[in-house]
Enzyme design. Structure first.
Site, PDB file in Angstrom:
ATOM      1  N   HIS A 306       3.229  11.706  55.881  1.00  0.00           N
ATOM      2  CA  HIS A 306       2.959  12.856  55.612  1.00  0.00           C
ATOM      3  C   HIS A 306       2.479  14.001  56.677  1.00  0.00           C
ATOM      4  CE1 HIS A 306       3.033  16.771  53.152  1.00  0.00           C
ATOM      5  NE2 HIS A 306       3.865  16.349  52.262  1.00  0.00           N
ATOM      6  N   ASP A 364       7.938  10.920  47.625  1.00  0.00           N
ATOM      7  CA  ASP A 364       9.330  10.542  47.705  1.00  0.00           C
ATOM      8  C   ASP A 364       9.419   8.787  47.272  1.00  0.00           C
ATOM      9  OD1 ASP A 364       9.979  12.901  49.804  1.00  0.00           O
ATOM     10  OD2 ASP A 364      10.603  12.731  47.777  1.00  0.00           O
TER      11      ASP A 364
HETATM   12  C1  SDX Z   1       8.380  15.651  51.856  1.00  0.00           C
HETATM   13  O1  SDX Z   1       5.830  19.154  54.055  1.00  0.00           O
HETATM   14  C2  SDX Z   1       5.699  18.872  52.913  1.00  0.00           C
HETATM   15  O2  SDX Z   1       4.912  19.028  51.906  1.00  0.00           O
HETATM   16  C3  SDX Z   1       6.908  17.864  52.326  1.00  0.00           C
HETATM   17  C4  SDX Z   1       6.883  17.552  50.916  1.00  0.00           C
HETATM   18  C5  SDX Z   1       6.937  18.556  49.949  1.00  0.00           C
HETATM   19  O3  SDX Z   1       6.606  18.518  48.815  1.00  0.00           O
HETATM   20  O4  SDX Z   1       7.680  19.632  50.319  1.00  0.00           O
HETATM   21  O5  SDX Z   1       5.811  16.923  50.524  1.00  0.00           O
HETATM   22  C6  SDX Z   1       8.113  16.444  50.688  1.00  0.00           C
HETATM   23  O6  SDX Z   1       9.139  15.859  52.492  1.00  0.00           O
HETATM   24  C7  SDX Z   1       7.598  14.327  51.853  1.00  0.00           C
HETATM   25  C8  SDX Z   1       7.813  13.665  53.282  1.00  0.00           C
HETATM   26  C9  SDX Z   1       9.241  13.047  52.975  1.00  0.00           C
HETATM   27  N1  SDX Z   1       9.707  12.133  54.237  1.00  0.00           N
HETATM   28  C10 SDX Z   1       9.693  10.740  54.586  1.00  0.00           C
HETATM   29  O7  SDX Z   1       9.129   9.952  53.783  1.00  0.00           O
HETATM   30  C11 SDX Z   1      10.345  10.270  55.781  1.00  0.00           C
HETATM   31  C12 SDX Z   1       9.414   9.556  56.415  1.00  0.00           C
HETATM   32  N2  SDX Z   1       8.204  10.123  57.005  1.00  0.00           N
HETATM   33  C13 SDX Z   1       8.259  10.791  58.216  1.00  0.00           C
HETATM   34  O8  SDX Z   1       9.461  11.028  58.899  1.00  0.00           O
HETATM   35  C14 SDX Z   1       7.136  11.441  58.685  1.00  0.00           C
HETATM   36  O9  SDX Z   1       6.110  11.094  58.294  1.00  0.00           O
HETATM   37  C15 SDX Z   1       7.003  12.952  58.289  1.00  0.00           C
HETATM   38  C16 SDX Z   1       8.324  13.684  58.767  1.00  0.00           C
HETATM   39  C17 SDX Z   1       6.943  12.969  56.813  1.00  0.00           C
HETATM   40  C18 SDX Z   1       5.891  13.604  58.922  1.00  0.00           C
HETATM   41  O10 SDX Z   1       6.110  13.573  60.256  1.00  0.00           O
HETATM   42  P1  SDX Z   1       4.956  14.325  61.358  1.00  0.00           P
HETATM   43  O11 SDX Z   1       3.859  14.966  60.477  1.00  0.00           O
HETATM   44  O12 SDX Z   1       5.713  15.129  62.169  1.00  0.00           O
HETATM   45  O13 SDX Z   1       4.418  12.882  61.980  1.00  0.00           O
HETATM   46  P2  SDX Z   1       4.983  12.310  63.075  1.00  0.00           P
HETATM   47  O14 SDX Z   1       6.385  11.835  62.905  1.00  0.00           O
HETATM   48  O15 SDX Z   1       4.686  12.792  64.309  1.00  0.00           O
HETATM   49  O16 SDX Z   1       4.168  10.945  63.093  1.00  0.00           O
HETATM   50  C19 SDX Z   1       2.901  10.656  63.236  1.00  0.00           C
HETATM   51  C20 SDX Z   1       3.066   9.072  63.861  1.00  0.00           C
HETATM   52  C21 SDX Z   1       4.228   8.721  64.829  1.00  0.00           C
HETATM   53  O17 SDX Z   1       3.823   7.630  65.605  1.00  0.00           O
HETATM   54  P3  SDX Z   1       3.152   7.954  67.125  1.00  0.00           P
HETATM   55  O18 SDX Z   1       4.179   8.727  67.885  1.00  0.00           O
HETATM   56  O19 SDX Z   1       1.967   8.615  66.825  1.00  0.00           O
HETATM   57  O20 SDX Z   1       2.919   6.335  67.780  1.00  0.00           O
HETATM   58  O21 SDX Z   1       3.235   8.408  62.891  1.00  0.00           O
HETATM   59  C22 SDX Z   1       4.496   7.556  62.852  1.00  0.00           C
HETATM   60  C23 SDX Z   1       5.336   8.411  63.690  1.00  0.00           C
HETATM   61  O22 SDX Z   1       6.096   7.488  64.531  1.00  0.00           O
HETATM   62  N3  SDX Z   1       5.040   7.622  61.791  1.00  0.00           N
HETATM   63  C24 SDX Z   1       5.916   6.747  61.275  1.00  0.00           C
HETATM   64  C25 SDX Z   1       6.135   7.263  59.679  1.00  0.00           C
HETATM   65  N4  SDX Z   1       5.798   8.382  59.566  1.00  0.00           N
HETATM   66  C26 SDX Z   1       5.088   8.754  60.882  1.00  0.00           C
HETATM   67  N5  SDX Z   1       6.079   5.314  61.365  1.00  0.00           N
HETATM   68  C27 SDX Z   1       6.931   4.521  60.458  1.00  0.00           C
HETATM   69  N6  SDX Z   1       7.287   4.984  59.202  1.00  0.00           N
HETATM   70  C28 SDX Z   1       7.010   6.363  58.718  1.00  0.00           C
HETATM   71  N7  SDX Z   1       7.286   6.730  57.732  1.00  0.00           N
END
Ligand code: SDX
Length: 429
Positions: A306, A364
């Site tokens: 998140h 989720d």
């Molecule tokens: C919702 O914003 C809100 O409040 C949203 C929400 C709401 O109520 O409105 O809470 C609802 O959208 C919840 C989130 C649902 N999405 C997912 O579950 C999809 C999977 N999660 C990700 O795609 C990700 O965690 C996000 C999109 C939720 C957040 O992404 P960020 O903050 O931009 O973080 P990032 O992509 O930069 O990740 C940081 C690191 C990265 O690794 P490095 O580049 O530092 O090595 O963490 C890794 C990412 O690769 N990473 C994951 C991961 N999520 C982040 N690696 C594996 N699996 C994951 N799920």
């Protein structure tokens, strides 16, 4: 108390910008004069360090895993309140007195039907249209029906549009579901509660009586509450940006529906259940955890991570408890998908990759398991998220419209394209 300032030195010039404090959480550097003073923009793709507005509605402490609606902790509201009371709280700022709640629930109940002509929109879609495609289209089209509530300068019209949207989203979502399975639309029943009405419109058929299970209605209501608002997330920011152009409320909420559809946002609940099904059994979890950690593999653990929560999403905790409760009551407590989810969570939370990046289950991760057990197809999961979040979108939209500082949202850019050059006719290319 002396005004707090932030100093920025560029070259041999130092500029000062006021630091503003909220009631809780990070303070902000007010950089509204930055461009005028320095000719420079800030640069923050994804808005990881940017406060786009001030708000009094919802507060999230990502480190503590805390979520407050108008100051009330989400776990207390999930336990003691119900969705329409939470709607009142989000819209008007305080918990309602009994009479205020009665009046509000009455107003919402009497707006749950949609204009009969709206039924025709559904017939234009293929039966296998994704419910979010239907909701994006139908919600935007409401502006063509409710001309008496699209003047955003009139607070009475804003209020009417707000109540209409809260009231009609379950009806529209249920109609999208019924249309997808070839069953007739079911009209709302005024004697049912909001959540029971939604289950009734989804699962009853005209051919026989249908009684909503009160336990499932309570679980549904709690899922609505957990999704109601979440500060300035992507879809809420979309609604605010659309609203900043004075677009009508139905168009703004349709924009929010469209943004929420994305699998990185509200579409994650559908993607999370599909992922858990793809994993299938506990022994296949290590293979998928390895893929999630592999930078060359686009696979991510859906329902994990998140932007704000660097601790457990408080909603995920309540959702997990609700999942156990509902599956137990449905007699499917040893549901293989729930077992895979719980084992996946255990493994991920002990893996350095997830621990270092503070990746925890989010709202989720478990919601799809409950919705699946209730009988909803995965394609309906995000539509249910959208109907739950409509009140949050509206509360934020109303706050933005009423803000004396309201301006049209118009970000700038760091331009890295071609500089001015003359047109070349075909002969000289
Ligand atoms: C919702 O914003 C809100 O409040 C949203 C929400 C709401 O109520 O409105 O809470 C609802 O959208 C919840 C989130 C649902 N999405 C997912 O579950 C999809 C999977 N999660 C990700 O795609 C990700 O965690 C996000 C999109 C939720 C957040 O992404 P960020 O903050 O931009 O973080 P990032 O992509 O930069 O990740 C940081 C690191 C990265 O690794 P490095 O580049 O530092 O090595 O963490 C890794 C990412 O690769 N990473 C994951 C991961 N999520 C982040 N690696 C594996 N699996 C994951 N799920």
């Amino acid at each position: 108390m002396s005004e707090k300032v932030a100093k920025l030195t560029i070259g041999d010039e130092t500029y000062e910008f006021p630091v503003l404090d909220g009631s809780v959480g990070p303070s902000v550097i007010d950089i509204r004069s930055l461009y005028a003073k320095t000719g420079l923009f800030t640069y923050d793709p994804g808005y990881t360090s940017t406060a786009a507005c001030d708000s009094t509605i919802t507060y999230i402490d990502g480190d503590k895993g805390e979520l407050l609606y108008r100051g009330y902790p989400i776990d207390q509201l999930a336990e003691h309140s119900h969705y329409l009371e939470v709607c009142y709280l989000l819209l008007y700022g305080e918990l309602p007195a009994p009479k205020e709640l009665d009046l509000f629930e009455n107003r919402v109940t009497r707006h749950t039907m949609v204009h009969e002509q709206v039924h025709n929109f559904f017939r234009g879609f293929r039966r296998d249209a994704h419910p979010m495609a239907v909701m994006t289209g139908v919600v935007g089209a409401l502006a063509a029906f409710y001309h008496d509530s699209i003047d955003i300068t009139d607070p009475v019209q804003r209020e009417t549009a707000s109540v209409r949207l809260v009231a009609k989203m379950p009806t529209i979502a249920a109609m999208a579901y019924k249309y997808s399975i070839g069953q007739p639309f079911v009209y709302p029943r005024n004697e049912l509660t909001y959540a029971a009405n939604f289950l009734y419109m989804c699962f009853s058929v005209p051919a026989e009586p249908y009684t909503v299970d009160p336990i499932l209605a309570r679980a549904m209501d709690r899922i609505f509450t957990l999704h109601a608002d979440h500060e300035q997330n992507a879809s809420t920011s979309t609604v605010r940006l659309a609203g900043s152009s004075d677009a009508n409320p139905f168009a703004c909420i349709a924009a929010g529906v469209a943004c929420l559809w994305g699998p990185a946002h509200g579409g994650a609940n559908e993607a999370a259940l599909s992922m858990l099904r793809q994993i299938g059994t506990v022994d296949r979890i290590p293979e998928f955890v390895a893929r999630a950690k592999d930078k060359n593999d686009p696979f991510r653990l859906m329902g994990f991570g998140h932007r704000v929560y660097k601790n457990y999403d408080p909603r995920a905790k309540v959702m997990q408890e609700t999942a156990r409760e509902v599956l137990g009551l449905l007699g499917v407590e040893n549901n293989p998908t729930l077992q895979v989810a719980q084992e996946l969570e255990r493994i991920a939370l002990s893996d350095p990759y997830f621990v270092e990046r503070k990746l925890y289950p989010n709202v989720d991760f478990y919601s799809g398991i409950i919705l699946d057990a209730m009988g909803f197809p995965t394609s309906m999961f995000t539509a249910i998220f959208a109907l739950s979040r409509t009140v949050g979108w509206i509360a934020q939209w109303k706050e933005m419209i009423a803000d004396p500082q309201k301006k049209i949202g118009r970000p700038r850019q760091l331009y890295a394209g071609a500089i001015a050059r003359d047109y070349q006719d075909m002969g000289s290319r």
